[in-house]
Design a protein around this motif. Structure first.
Motif, mmCIF file in Angstrom:
data_model
loop_
_atom_site.group_PDB
_atom_site.id
_atom_site.type_symbol
_atom_site.label_atom_id
_atom_site.label_comp_id
_atom_site.label_asym_id
_atom_site.label_seq_id
_atom_site.Cartn_x
_atom_site.Cartn_y
_atom_site.Cartn_z
ATOM 1 N N GLY A 149 0.837 -1.240 -0.082
ATOM 2 C CA GLY A 149 -0.178 -0.041 0.094
ATOM 3 C C GLY A 149 0.805 1.212 0.039
ATOM 4 N N TRP A 150 1.766 1.192 -0.831
ATOM 5 C CA TRP A 150 2.780 2.602 -0.778
ATOM 6 C C TRP A 150 2.826 2.857 -2.383
ATOM 7 N N ARG A 151 3.152 4.006 -2.755
ATOM 8 C CA ARG A 151 3.483 4.426 -4.046
ATOM 9 C C ARG A 151 4.478 5.570 -3.776
ATOM 10 N N LYS A 152 5.371 5.318 -4.581
ATOM 11 C CA LYS A 152 6.691 6.360 -4.736
ATOM 12 C C LYS A 152 6.322 7.620 -5.580
ATOM 13 N N PHE A 153 6.858 8.678 -5.272
ATOM 14 C CA PHE A 153 6.936 9.911 -6.151
ATOM 15 C C PHE A 153 8.140 10.618 -5.819
ATOM 16 N N GLY A 154 9.031 10.564 -6.639
ATOM 17 C CA GLY A 154 10.268 11.079 -6.510
ATOM 18 C C GLY A 154 11.121 9.868 -5.527
ATOM 19 N N ASP A 155 11.704 10.348 -4.514
ATOM 20 C CA ASP A 155 12.212 9.446 -3.605
ATOM 21 C C ASP A 155 11.648 9.084 -2.488
ATOM 22 N N CYS A 156 10.229 9.534 -2.257
ATOM 23 C CA CYS A 156 9.470 9.645 -1.015
ATOM 24 C C CYS A 156 8.255 8.507 -1.265
ATOM 25 N N SER A 157 7.914 7.718 -0.544
ATOM 26 C CA SER A 157 6.952 6.776 -0.346
ATOM 27 C C SER A 157 5.750 7.451 0.312
ATOM 28 N N PHE A 158 4.696 7.324 -0.541
ATOM 29 C CA PHE A 158 3.150 7.896 0.104
ATOM 30 C C PHE A 158 2.334 6.584 0.361
ATOM 31 N N GLY A 159 1.630 6.678 1.635
ATOM 32 C CA GLY A 159 0.836 5.789 2.111
ATOM 33 C C GLY A 159 -0.069 6.164 3.060
ATOM 34 N N HIS A 226 -5.402 20.361 11.628
ATOM 35 C CA HIS A 226 -5.484 20.462 10.104
ATOM 36 C C HIS A 226 -4.158 20.716 9.403
ATOM 37 N N GLY A 227 -4.152 20.010 8.155
ATOM 38 C CA GLY A 227 -3.030 20.250 7.416
ATOM 39 C C GLY A 227 -2.752 19.719 6.164
ATOM 40 N N PHE A 228 -1.858 20.133 5.302
ATOM 41 C CA PHE A 228 -1.522 19.362 3.898
ATOM 42 C C PHE A 228 -0.210 19.355 3.694
ATOM 43 N N VAL A 229 0.166 18.570 2.666
ATOM 44 C CA VAL A 229 1.553 18.495 2.148
ATOM 45 C C VAL A 229 1.492 19.029 0.931
ATOM 46 N N TYR A 230 2.568 19.819 0.226
ATOM 47 C CA TYR A 230 2.930 20.214 -1.010
ATOM 48 C C TYR A 230 4.267 20.134 -1.273
ATOM 49 N N GLU A 240 13.984 12.618 -6.514
ATOM 50 C CA GLU A 240 13.832 13.192 -5.369
ATOM 51 C C GLU A 240 12.702 13.930 -5.126
ATOM 52 N N ALA A 241 12.316 13.994 -4.125
ATOM 53 C CA ALA A 241 11.074 14.877 -3.559
ATOM 54 C C ALA A 241 11.227 15.792 -2.258
ATOM 55 N N ILE A 242 10.827 17.158 -2.635
ATOM 56 C CA ILE A 242 11.264 18.352 -1.756
ATOM 57 C C ILE A 242 9.810 18.462 -1.181
ATOM 58 N N LEU A 243 9.426 18.461 -0.103
ATOM 59 C CA LEU A 243 8.105 18.775 0.499
ATOM 60 C C LEU A 243 7.809 19.576 1.565
#
Length: 257
Positions: A149-159, A226-230, A240-243
């Motif tokens: 249950g992970w997907r990678k964008f750049g070098d960051c795994s999202f789940g 509350h929050g979000f990431v961009y 690479e991912a810069i978040l």
């Protein structure tokens, strides 16, 4: 005699275009329990940011009546149809490329094998509707599974996220590496204790926190916000991912740009 300055210039590497893309991630909006102001804020920011990739990290529905393998239905009067409607309304407005199932949606899949045929049938109907709804959005639906249950964008795994202890952000980074999750409802960043380092990040929640009555006596709820990431990411040879994490302040939102 050779001109040294010309000789030096001849060894300079050409500029490399890495193809950076914009990214936007939210999570834990919880269907009919979503906070209206929080939803409007993130949708407004998304419109201005204009990301190439938008992610919902899961728990876009609440499904409180399905807690405890459906036993909560006798105590929780939540309207499942309304919960589904509000969850899908937000996803349609968000237009995500990737949608993760969270532990709240996973309640449906757990009930597919329930020994009560009425319960398993109802769960099957919800699962079918949910899968069709996500397909109409042309989004990828990612299962709730700690291995897949992970997907990678750049070098960051999202789940969505799986652990929920006090050090859970750090623990996810130690398990999977650099990552971005939801699940915990508390926005935060933590470094992993691993060779080479890794940063874990949690987007927080978009729910109306006082309405989440099942957590009304938990001290941990005081950490929720509350929050979000961009950010931006690039793929290829050197991904690479810069978040950046944006959290609602005590006196309201202070948004970038």
């Amino acid at each position: 005699m050779k001109n040294k300055s010309n000789q030096t210039r001849s060894f300079q590497a050409p500029a490399i275009k890495r193809g950076w893309k914009k990214l936007f991630a939210v999570g834990c909006s919880h269907g009919h329990l979503a906070d209206k102001e929080a939803l409007e804020t993130v949708l407004g920011f998304k419109e201005r940011w204009n990301p190439d990739t938008t992610i919902h990290l899961g728990d876009f529905m609440d499904l409180g009546a399905l807690m405890g393998m459906g036993r909560a239905a006798e105590e929780v009067a939540d309207d499942l149809a309304y919960d589904y409607q509000k969850g899908m309304e937000f996803l349609k407005a968000l237009e995500p490329n990737t949608v993760f199932l969270g532990n709240h949606e996973d309640r449906v899949w757990k009930l597919l094998s329930h020994r009560n045929e009425l319960v398993s049938y109802a769960a099957g109907k919800i699962a079918d509707d949910l899968e069709r709804g996500i397909k109409k959005l042309k989004s990828e639906l990612v299962p709730y599974d700690i291995d897949t249950g992970w997907r990678k964008f750049g070098d960051c795994s999202f789940g969505h996220g799986y652990m929920c202890n006090e050090a859970a952000i750090r623990d996810h980074a130690e398990f999977i590496g650099k990552c971005c999750i939801a699940h915990l409802h508390r926005p935060g960043i933590a470094r992993a204790r691993r060779h080479g380092g890794a940063t874990g990040m949690c987007v927080g929640t978009l729910a109306n926190i006082p309405m989440m009555s099942y957590a009304k006596i938990r001290r941990a709820r005081s950490q929720w916000n509350h929050g979000f990431v961009y950010g931006e990411y690039c793929e290829g040879k050197n991904p690479e991912a810069i978040l950046w994490l944006v959290e609602k302040g005590r006196n309201g939102w202070v948004l970038p740009g």
